[in-house]
Design a protein around this motif. Structure first.
Motif, PDB file in Angstrom:
ATOM      1  N   ALA A 144       5.986  16.905 -22.965  1.00 47.80           N
ATOM      2  CA  ALA A 144       5.600  16.405 -21.646  1.00 47.80           C
ATOM      3  C   ALA A 144       4.479  15.380 -21.728  1.00 47.80           C
ATOM      4  N   ILE A 162       5.766   9.374 -16.851  1.00 49.87           N
ATOM      5  CA  ILE A 162       7.138   9.875 -16.961  1.00 49.87           C
ATOM      6  C   ILE A 162       8.098   8.938 -16.241  1.00 49.87           C
ATOM      7  N   ARG A 177      10.770  14.912 -20.941  1.00 48.36           N
ATOM      8  CA  ARG A 177       9.375  15.138 -20.558  1.00 48.36           C
ATOM      9  C   ARG A 177       9.297  15.807 -19.193  1.00 48.36           C
ATOM     10  N   PHE A 181       7.865  19.587 -18.365  1.00 52.10           N
ATOM     11  CA  PHE A 181       6.798  19.743 -17.382  1.00 52.10           C
ATOM     12  C   PHE A 181       7.166  20.808 -16.350  1.00 52.10           C
TER      13      PHE A 181
END
Length: 239
Positions: A144, A162, A177, A181
């Motif tokens: 992440a 992101i 990612r 998260f």
């Protein structure tokens, strides 16, 4: 982390729809309250356009947007794309993309935009949930791109990173990612649920625990959507 510190997490609220997230304001800290699920982000917009036309427009607009940024070196264009929802309003984008299947490009872009909106608008509460869900660095931290103990500013930077990565870098990596998260935040909310369930709950608290569990379920599903989207993109099947 002690039980007492867990209990001070407050009620980091998200509004969740079948397609993604948008933030509500973080309320005052309330002891013994798990993360909660608010009502759907917006009522479905009505109109006379044929559903097939809307579907075609959603796919064309998503593909055109992604293609334009990938072939541009103008940072102003990247910024305008990043702030699309901020500038145009969530309802305008929702009308085209929110009903799209998660296995489609417009559907996955919608989720990315809503995740960014939530992360930016509720950054403080989300940073606390991250610290609960990821108390020590793991693979999720690396994927992440979030430090072990992020503050609100770190969450905001990650939100932009992101989404911008989806347009200017490897689209699949950006989705992974986002998925990592969501997984960590779901774990953070689970911690608040376990803490609440360790005590005798009144009726309102029990409802909040149920709502928090729905939030966890929604986050877990969205994480799976992102991971599947990454796989489809790599196989050239996300359209």
């Amino acid at each position: 982390m002690s039980t007492d510190s867990n209990s001070r997490i407050g009620s980091s609220s998200i509004r969740s729809s079948r397609t993604g997230f948008v933030a509500s304001g973080t309320g005052a800290s309330r002891p013994s309250r798990p993360g909660q699920l608010d009502p759907a982000i917006a009522d479905q917009l009505s109109g006379g356009m044929d559903p097939q036309q809307i579907s075609e427009m959603s796919h064309v607009s998503a593909a055109s947007l992604l293609d334009r940024v990938h072939h541009s070196t103008d940072p102003a264009i990247v910024k305008r794309v990043l702030t699309l929802v901020d500038r145009e309003g969530v309802d305008v984008v929702a009308e085209l993309w929110s009903d799209s299947d998660p296995d489609s490009l417009p559907g996955i872009l919608w989720r990315l935009y809503m995740l960014r909106s939530w992360m930016r608008k509720d950054a403080d509460g989300i940073s606390r949930l991250w610290r609960l869900g990821e108390p020590t660095d793991t693979a999720a931290s690396a994927i992440a791109g979030v430090d072990q103990a992020p503050e609100a500013d770190d969450i905001i930077r990650t939100a932009d990173s992101i989404l911008s990565g989806a347009f200017t870098g490897d689209f699949a990596i950006a989705l992974e990612r986002a998925g990592a998260f969501c997984d960590v935040i779901a774990r953070g909310i689970k911690t608040t649920i376990r803490d609440a369930q360790s005590r005798q709950l009144d009726g309102q608290e029990a409802k909040e625990v149920d709502a928090a569990q729905r939030t966890v379920n929604s986050l877990n599903q969205t994480a799976r959507d992102f991971m599947r989207g990454a796989s489809l993109w790599r196989r050239g099947r996300l359209e």
